[in-house]
Scaffold this motif. Sequence first.
Motif, mmCIF file in Angstrom:
data_model
loop_
_atom_site.group_PDB
_atom_site.id
_atom_site.type_symbol
_atom_site.label_atom_id
_atom_site.label_comp_id
_atom_site.label_asym_id
_atom_site.label_seq_id
_atom_site.Cartn_x
_atom_site.Cartn_y
_atom_site.Cartn_z
ATOM 1 N N VAL A 100 0.855 -1.175 0.000
ATOM 2 C CA VAL A 100 0.000 0.000 0.000
ATOM 3 C C VAL A 100 0.896 1.231 0.000
ATOM 4 O O VAL A 100 1.701 1.429 0.914
ATOM 5 N N PHE A 101 0.777 2.061 -1.037
ATOM 6 C CA PHE A 101 1.621 3.235 -1.154
ATOM 7 C C PHE A 101 1.081 4.384 -0.311
ATOM 8 O O PHE A 101 -0.136 4.625 -0.271
ATOM 9 N N ALA A 102 1.992 5.103 0.344
ATOM 10 C CA ALA A 102 1.617 6.339 1.023
ATOM 11 C C ALA A 102 1.087 7.329 -0.011
ATOM 12 O O ALA A 102 1.431 7.254 -1.197
ATOM 13 N N PRO A 103 0.214 8.276 0.402
ATOM 14 C CA PRO A 103 -0.388 9.211 -0.549
ATOM 15 C C PRO A 103 0.617 9.920 -1.453
ATOM 16 O O PRO A 103 0.352 10.145 -2.640
ATOM 17 N N GLY A 104 1.782 10.245 -0.910
ATOM 18 C CA GLY A 104 2.779 10.955 -1.705
ATOM 19 C C GLY A 104 3.392 10.126 -2.813
ATOM 20 O O GLY A 104 4.083 10.654 -3.685
ATOM 21 N N LEU A 105 3.152 8.804 -2.796
ATOM 22 C CA LEU A 105 3.700 7.909 -3.824
ATOM 23 C C LEU A 105 2.620 7.421 -4.787
ATOM 24 O O LEU A 105 2.881 6.540 -5.604
ATOM 25 N N ILE A 163 4.344 1.236 1.948
ATOM 26 C CA ILE A 163 5.496 1.843 1.288
ATOM 27 C C ILE A 163 5.450 3.353 1.507
ATOM 28 O O ILE A 163 4.468 4.012 1.142
ATOM 29 N N THR A 164 6.484 3.908 2.141
ATOM 30 C CA THR A 164 6.532 5.344 2.405
ATOM 31 C C THR A 164 7.868 5.923 1.931
ATOM 32 O O THR A 164 8.888 5.224 1.922
ATOM 33 N N PRO A 165 7.877 7.196 1.528
ATOM 34 C CA PRO A 165 9.131 7.812 1.100
ATOM 35 C C PRO A 165 10.140 7.859 2.245
ATOM 36 O O PRO A 165 9.768 8.025 3.408
ATOM 37 N N ALA A 166 11.405 7.703 1.914
ATOM 38 C CA ALA A 166 12.468 7.744 2.912
ATOM 39 C C ALA A 166 13.704 8.359 2.268
ATOM 40 O O ALA A 166 13.655 8.868 1.148
ATOM 41 N N ASP A 167 14.814 8.328 2.989
ATOM 42 C CA ASP A 167 16.073 8.809 2.431
ATOM 43 C C ASP A 167 17.167 7.786 2.701
ATOM 44 O O ASP A 167 16.930 6.732 3.301
ATOM 45 N N ARG A 192 18.416 2.807 -9.195
ATOM 46 C CA ARG A 192 17.392 3.794 -9.501
ATOM 47 C C ARG A 192 16.401 3.897 -8.346
ATOM 48 O O ARG A 192 15.827 4.947 -8.116
ATOM 49 N N GLY A 193 16.182 2.790 -7.660
ATOM 50 C CA GLY A 193 15.267 2.793 -6.535
ATOM 51 C C GLY A 193 15.558 1.644 -5.592
ATOM 52 O O GLY A 193 15.987 0.571 -6.009
ATOM 53 N N ILE A 194 15.344 1.892 -4.300
ATOM 54 C CA ILE A 194 15.594 0.879 -3.273
ATOM 55 C C ILE A 194 14.424 0.876 -2.298
ATOM 56 O O ILE A 194 14.039 1.923 -1.771
ATOM 57 N N SER A 195 13.850 -0.300 -2.063
ATOM 58 C CA SER A 195 12.845 -0.474 -1.020
ATOM 59 C C SER A 195 13.527 -1.192 0.137
ATOM 60 O O SER A 195 14.016 -2.314 -0.029
ATOM 61 N N ALA A 196 13.562 -0.544 1.295
ATOM 62 C CA ALA A 196 14.311 -1.056 2.446
ATOM 63 C C ALA A 196 13.364 -1.446 3.566
ATOM 64 O O ALA A 196 12.503 -0.653 3.980
ATOM 65 N N GLY A 197 13.511 -2.678 4.073
ATOM 66 C CA GLY A 197 12.674 -3.153 5.162
ATOM 67 C C GLY A 197 12.947 -2.403 6.451
ATOM 68 O O GLY A 197 14.101 -2.175 6.825
#
Length: 205
Positions: A100-105, A163-167, A192-197
């Motif tokens: 589930v994507f956060a609204p900003g995504l 899923i939420t934006p991070a740095d 290009r993109g990384i999803s981190a647990g």
Amino acid sequence: MIKHRLPALLLGALALSFGAMAATPDNVITPVRGTIENVNDNTLQLTTRQGEKLSVGLTDKTKVNSVSKAKMSDIKPDSFIGTAAVPQADGTLKALEVHVFAPGLRGSGEGFNPFESANGQVNTMTNGTVGKLVNSNGRTMTVKYHDKEKTVTVPDDVPVVLITPADKSILKPGTKVVLFAMKDDKGNAIARGISAGKDGLVPPM
């Protein structure tokens, strides 16, 4: 430092954008799944689930998302979600996971594409907006993308994540990641993109 390069065939499959994971039927989206061993401002070193050591470049354009545990009730009408799923004989899809994507995504990777799931099978990835949602032996939902839609059944035991934006500060040794990369003009792998647990979570996608 010796940089490990991703195999050419794998890199070909990884030549895509994290924000819009476009794929053609002969270009399956193939993420790299593994554990971070070391990281600095420019390079991330990881060990894949198959035990291969890789070094992938980081740039100011590398997008990082946090993956945290969620629950079925977080999936609601108008949620923007992504799901790896197995096609069924009746034309519907059976979810293997839902994020589930956060609204900003909202809008990330919208579409329907072939996708290599964590079990190594080529299934599908659908990113879109939840329409009708029915609770019965799990959940059945319609997922709308562009001018099309799919019907997806989500069994009760399917993992659901947020899923939420991070740095880059969340990229630490020991973190489990799913990484999308492409080659630069020198043939090196660039994330290009990384999803981190988060909190030790292994991203299910």
